[in-house]
Design a protein around this motif. Sequence first.
Motif, PDB file in Angstrom:
ATOM      1  N   ILE A  33      50.848  -4.098 -35.546  1.00 27.60           N
ATOM      2  CA  ILE A  33      50.563  -5.112 -34.517  1.00 27.60           C
ATOM      3  C   ILE A  33      50.956  -4.629 -33.105  1.00 27.60           C
ATOM      4  N   PRO A  34      52.080  -3.898 -32.963  1.00 25.12           N
ATOM      5  CA  PRO A  34      52.385  -3.405 -31.596  1.00 25.12           C
ATOM      6  C   PRO A  34      51.277  -2.507 -31.057  1.00 25.12           C
ATOM      7  N   LEU A  35      50.705  -1.647 -31.911  1.00 24.36           N
ATOM      8  CA  LEU A  35      49.617  -0.764 -31.447  1.00 24.36           C
ATOM      9  C   LEU A  35      48.391  -1.587 -31.051  1.00 24.36           C
ATOM     10  N   ILE A  36      48.089  -2.592 -31.878  1.00 24.63           N
ATOM     11  CA  ILE A  36      46.918  -3.438 -31.597  1.00 24.63           C
ATOM     12  C   ILE A  36      47.142  -4.193 -30.274  1.00 24.63           C
ATOM     13  N   ARG A  37      48.390  -4.663 -30.091  1.00 18.72           N
ATOM     14  CA  ARG A  37      48.693  -5.379 -28.830  1.00 18.72           C
ATOM     15  C   ARG A  37      48.554  -4.430 -27.641  1.00 18.72           C
ATOM     16  N   GLN A  38      49.050  -3.205 -27.805  1.00 20.48           N
ATOM     17  CA  GLN A  38      48.955  -2.207 -26.714  1.00 20.48           C
ATOM     18  C   GLN A  38      47.482  -1.931 -26.392  1.00 20.48           C
ATOM     19  N   ALA A  39      46.667  -1.781 -27.445  1.00 17.64           N
ATOM     20  CA  ALA A  39      45.246  -1.493 -27.219  1.00 17.64           C
ATOM     21  C   ALA A  39      44.566  -2.686 -26.542  1.00 17.64           C
ATOM     22  N   ALA A  40      44.919  -3.894 -26.988  1.00 16.53           N
ATOM     23  CA  ALA A  40      44.314  -5.099 -26.387  1.00 16.53           C
ATOM     24  C   ALA A  40      44.704  -5.214 -24.918  1.00 16.53           C
ATOM     25  N   ALA A  41      45.950  -4.811 -24.603  1.00 18.40           N
ATOM     26  CA  ALA A  41      46.434  -4.935 -23.226  1.00 18.40           C
ATOM     27  C   ALA A  41      45.701  -4.012 -22.264  1.00 18.40           C
ATOM     28  N   PRO A  58      37.307  -3.135 -24.630  1.00 16.22           N
ATOM     29  CA  PRO A  58      36.903  -3.782 -25.885  1.00 16.22           C
ATOM     30  C   PRO A  58      37.412  -3.006 -27.105  1.00 16.22           C
ATOM     31  N   LEU A  59      37.648  -3.738 -28.176  1.00 19.17           N
ATOM     32  CA  LEU A  59      38.176  -3.119 -29.400  1.00 19.17           C
ATOM     33  C   LEU A  59      37.252  -3.368 -30.581  1.00 19.17           C
ATOM     34  N   VAL A  60      37.168  -2.389 -31.461  1.00 16.25           N
ATOM     35  CA  VAL A  60      36.520  -2.578 -32.765  1.00 16.25           C
ATOM     36  C   VAL A  60      37.628  -2.309 -33.780  1.00 16.25           C
ATOM     37  N   ILE A  61      37.944  -3.327 -34.574  1.00 17.46           N
ATOM     38  CA  ILE A  61      39.133  -3.245 -35.430  1.00 17.46           C
ATOM     39  C   ILE A  61      38.740  -3.342 -36.901  1.00 17.46           C
ATOM     40  N   SER A  62      39.098  -2.322 -37.659  1.00 24.84           N
ATOM     41  CA  SER A  62      38.798  -2.329 -39.095  1.00 24.84           C
ATOM     42  C   SER A  62      39.905  -3.018 -39.862  1.00 24.84           C
ATOM     43  N   THR A  63      39.521  -3.587 -41.000  1.00 23.38           N
ATOM     44  CA  THR A  63      40.492  -4.406 -41.741  1.00 23.38           C
ATOM     45  C   THR A  63      40.654  -3.964 -43.195  1.00 23.38           C
ATOM     46  N   GLN A  91      44.231 -12.488 -39.982  1.00 22.22           N
ATOM     47  CA  GLN A  91      44.545 -13.638 -39.094  1.00 22.22           C
ATOM     48  C   GLN A  91      45.512 -13.189 -37.997  1.00 22.22           C
ATOM     49  N   GLU A  92      46.481 -12.350 -38.392  1.00 20.78           N
ATOM     50  CA  GLU A  92      47.491 -11.916 -37.421  1.00 20.78           C
ATOM     51  C   GLU A  92      46.862 -11.013 -36.354  1.00 20.78           C
ATOM     52  N   ILE A  93      45.972 -10.141 -36.800  1.00 19.69           N
ATOM     53  CA  ILE A  93      45.282  -9.262 -35.836  1.00 19.69           C
ATOM     54  C   ILE A  93      44.490 -10.125 -34.848  1.00 19.69           C
ATOM     55  N   TYR A  94      43.738 -11.078 -35.421  1.00 17.21           N
ATOM     56  CA  TYR A  94      42.887 -11.952 -34.614  1.00 17.21           C
ATOM     57  C   TYR A  94      43.749 -12.712 -33.579  1.00 17.21           C
ATOM     58  N   ALA A  95      44.847 -13.288 -34.069  1.00 20.02           N
ATOM     59  CA  ALA A  95      45.695 -14.078 -33.170  1.00 20.02           C
ATOM     60  C   ALA A  95      46.306 -13.178 -32.081  1.00 20.02           C
ATOM     61  N   THR A  96      46.655 -11.949 -32.457  1.00 21.75           N
ATOM     62  CA  THR A  96      47.283 -11.029 -31.499  1.00 21.75           C
ATOM     63  C   THR A  96      46.324 -10.694 -30.364  1.00 21.75           C
ATOM     64  N   GLN A 111      45.218 -13.578 -27.899  1.00 21.31           N
ATOM     65  CA  GLN A 111      46.148 -13.973 -26.823  1.00 21.31           C
ATOM     66  C   GLN A 111      45.791 -13.278 -25.519  1.00 21.31           C
ATOM     67  N   LEU A 112      45.138 -12.105 -25.640  1.00 19.95           N
ATOM     68  CA  LEU A 112      44.825 -11.321 -24.432  1.00 19.95           C
ATOM     69  C   LEU A 112      43.375 -11.451 -23.999  1.00 19.95           C
ATOM     70  N   HIS A 113      42.462 -11.351 -24.971  1.00 19.58           N
ATOM     71  CA  HIS A 113      41.037 -11.509 -24.644  1.00 19.58           C
ATOM     72  C   HIS A 113      40.230 -11.654 -25.931  1.00 19.58           C
ATOM     73  N   LYS A 114      38.911 -11.865 -25.754  1.00 21.99           N
ATOM     74  CA  LYS A 114      38.040 -12.013 -26.940  1.00 21.99           C
ATOM     75  C   LYS A 114      37.055 -10.859 -27.051  1.00 21.99           C
TER      76      LYS A 114
END
Length: 352
Positions: free
Chosen positions: A142-150, A154-159, A168-173, A176-179
């Motif tokens: 999640i810290p890496l995903i938050r850093q990338a979102a910051a 745009p992000l493409v995230i595999s699950t 759900q946690e990735i989505y919520a993280t 908080q920053l953008h869609k």
Amino acid sequence: MLAEDLELIPGRWIGSKHPCFVIAEIGQNHQGNIYTAKQLIETAKKCGADCVKFQKAYNGEKFNKAALARPYLSKHSWGRTYGEHKKYLEFSDEDFRELRNYAEKVIKIPFTASAMDSKSVSFLESMKVPFIKIGSGDVKNIPLIRQAAATNIPLVISTGMSDMEGVQEIYATVKQLHKKFILLHCVSAYPPPPREINLRVISEFQDRFPDVHIGYSGHECGIGVCLAAVTKGARVIERHITLDKNLKGNDHHCSLEPKEFKQMVEEIRTIEAALGQRQKRIQDSELPCIAKLGKTIVAATNLSKGTVLTPECVKIKVAEPKGLDPKEYEGRRLNRDVAEDESITTQCVQTL
Ligand SMILES: CC(=O)N[C@H](C=O)[C@@H](O)[C@H](O)[C@H](O)COP(=O)(O)O
Ligand SMILES: C=C(OP(=O)(O)O)C(=O)O
């Protein structure tokens, strides 16, 4: 709220009215050879991919010392330890810049990579890639995903390797920053058995995360499952591309060779055109068939002028000339004699 269109690459939008975005995942199928990497970029372009993707990692950041020191005895190994193997495959920052330049300036295909550690996120940000991919190895990071979102890129995230709670946690993280992100369903097996692919997860994601676009990153053999993913509404498809499935390396055997990759893109485009609308109506392309094989009514027996048409009076056949539609005898009377098997046309009837 439904997902708004997303500009993943300048000028290239993702959304229901836009074509599915196809990522050619070169990953490490370049065998650590920059010339092969360039060949793969050129091949991906010829196959109709929308962009090429590499994997960016700094081995000392992605792995701890013990993980790098563990023996890697697989037939796909390029070294005695996993560290030696990964060192052999990893491109330098300079290589990445050269590959990006080659992709975008020479071949004219967008270039990006997955960021597999924090330093790689910063590197890709400094390269100003159009979007950053987060691979399944980082679903719990999640810290890496938050850093990338910051970064606001745009992000493409595999699950892959995650359950719904993790997604759900990735989505919520990121929310908080953008869609500006896309979630890819993925099963991280090379290849996964079909019964474990569960493409219906795409629909579940669409229901749970209606305000972002959903795609699919496939590792199965062949192209059928990706085509099915498109019919389920996947807006992004990612597949490994290889020059030869028999090459040494973990991913080659479940990658697509150029012919297959090209066929997948062509079939995706056909499916998009074919999905069309929900409205059932007679299409222009059907008119010749209606003219040739559409059925109309003929006289079941010799019928005389004045006969009020009943079901017993008519037979339904491919007739020449075309007669009335099968139901159109209702409420009609003949205004002239009609011989058995003769077409009953508008000219021979009048309404009651
Ligand atoms: C989860 C993940 O990162 N998966 C990647 C993307 O699909 C793969 O390309 C791996 O990098 C590859 O399979 C690793 O192979 P090896 O362990 O032989 O280097
Ligand atoms: C691991 C990756 O992708 P996926 O999880 O989609 O296979 C990646 O992009 O590096």
